[in-house]
Design an enzyme around this catalytic site. Structure first.
Site, mmCIF file in Angstrom:
data_model
loop_
_atom_site.group_PDB
_atom_site.id
_atom_site.type_symbol
_atom_site.label_atom_id
_atom_site.label_comp_id
_atom_site.label_asym_id
_atom_site.label_seq_id
_atom_site.Cartn_x
_atom_site.Cartn_y
_atom_site.Cartn_z
ATOM 1 N N GLU A 108 0.817 -1.202 -0.086
ATOM 2 C CA GLU A 108 -0.052 -0.078 0.112
ATOM 3 C C GLU A 108 0.790 1.339 -0.202
ATOM 4 O O GLU A 108 1.939 1.143 0.044
ATOM 5 C CB GLU A 108 -0.995 -0.048 1.127
ATOM 6 N N LYS B 71 0.706 3.808 -5.522
ATOM 7 C CA LYS B 71 1.456 2.658 -5.407
ATOM 8 C C LYS B 71 2.661 2.416 -6.465
ATOM 9 O O LYS B 71 3.059 1.357 -6.685
ATOM 10 C CB LYS B 71 0.665 1.638 -5.364
ATOM 11 N N ASN C 295 -5.987 -2.967 0.491
ATOM 12 C CA ASN C 295 -7.111 -3.567 1.175
ATOM 13 C C ASN C 295 -6.983 -3.762 2.740
ATOM 14 O O ASN C 295 -8.035 -3.644 3.407
ATOM 15 C CB ASN C 295 -6.993 -5.367 1.004
ATOM 16 N N ARG D 18 -11.252 -9.449 -2.912
ATOM 17 C CA ARG D 18 -10.238 -9.327 -1.941
ATOM 18 C C ARG D 18 -11.141 -9.703 -0.639
ATOM 19 O O ARG D 18 -12.266 -9.267 -0.377
ATOM 20 C CB ARG D 18 -9.753 -7.987 -2.001
#
Length: 281
Positions: free
Chosen positions: A3, A51, A165, A250
């Protein structure tokens, strides 16, 4: 997938090792750029963008990389054994007189003109850890699709760049709503807190390898990865279900008592009334 805080740390390591130095070794092990030779050029800076990693090099060039699920950049002092994986997983090598940066399992690696960086990252929303961070714009982006589930919207890097996530699940817990709540149904006080809190979570974790969202290092996360364990606030068992982001499903974690609202069929009933939330210091 790493992340925004993890990518920020990777950029910092690469910048410290390479910026301001002349490359004496260059090896890009992807077919399209295998013949590119960057030796003799000075590395100007290494900048994270959400990212993505942008390594800017003298002569108006940028090496753009993305780690996705398994990629990593490792930095080694020259003469030391490389330990990031087998040689066949190496996709990039950049070395100076003192250190060598080795990119393992990089799914995205391209050499482009610095003037063309927007082609690679121009689609991204405001960067939670970048100089372009704008909480109001990020919230406006999220609200463009009011029927979309909040968890999905948070993972969409076109809205705001850097959340993955883990932070999706933790942020929804701190806001006291489920990740399946439509963005347009987010109460006004929670909406006002959303983007500043998202930035704060990444900012306080960008300089440490083990992220903490609870404010207590002995118990780092509220819900992520804790399915079946007791909620740290109310004692209810944490649940997990798959949630899509437009590209793949996810695992998503939440407390059915602390986070009232819509949930996937067969996981938990709705509970009445939002709970109060405290922001980690």
């Amino acid at each position: 997938m790493p992340e925004g805080d993890t990518v920020w740390m990777a950029a910092k390591r690469l910048h410290t090792a390479l910026a301001g130095t002349v490359l004496i070794r260059s090896d890009l092990r992807v077919p399209k750029f295998a013949t590119a030779d960057l030796t003799g050029r000075t590395v100007l800076d290494v900048t994270p963008r959400g990212k993505h990693l942008l390594t800017r090099i003298e002569g108006g060039l940028t090496l753009h990389s993305h780690l996705r699920m398994d990629g990593s950049w490792k930095v080694f002092e020259n003469g030391r054994r490389w330990t990031g994986g087998p040689d066949h997983q190496i996709r990039a090598i950049l070395g100076n007189a003192d250190r060598t940066a080795v990119g393992y399992r990089l799914p995205v690696l391209e050499l482009l003109r610095t003037a063309d960086e927007e082609r690679a990252v121009g689609h991204l929303g405001p960067d939670l850890l970048g100089s372009d961070w704008d909480p109001d714009k990020a919230l406006a982006n999220l609200r463009r699709d009011p029927d979309r589930a909040l968890g999905e919207a948070l993972l969409d890097q076109r809205n705001l760049a850097g959340i993955g996530n883990v932070y999706k699940s933790e942020l929804c817990f701190l806001l006291g709503v489920t990740p399946w709540l439509p963005v347009g149904e987010l109460p006004g006080d929670r909406a006002a807190l959303l983007t500043p809190l998202a930035q704060k979570l990444l900012q306080v974790n960008r300089d440490r390898p083990n992220r903490v969202t609870t404010g207590r290092p002995e118990q780092k996360l509220f819900v992520y990865g804790r399915a079946g364990r007791r909620c740290l606030r109310c004692g209810t068992r944490i649940l997990v279900a798959e949630q899509g982001d437009g590209s793949r499903e996810r695992p998503t974690y939440w407390c059915p008592s602390c986070q009232p609202g819509p949930t996937p069929p067969g996981t938990a009933p709705r509970t009445a009334g939002p709970t109060s939330r405290s922001v980690p210091r």
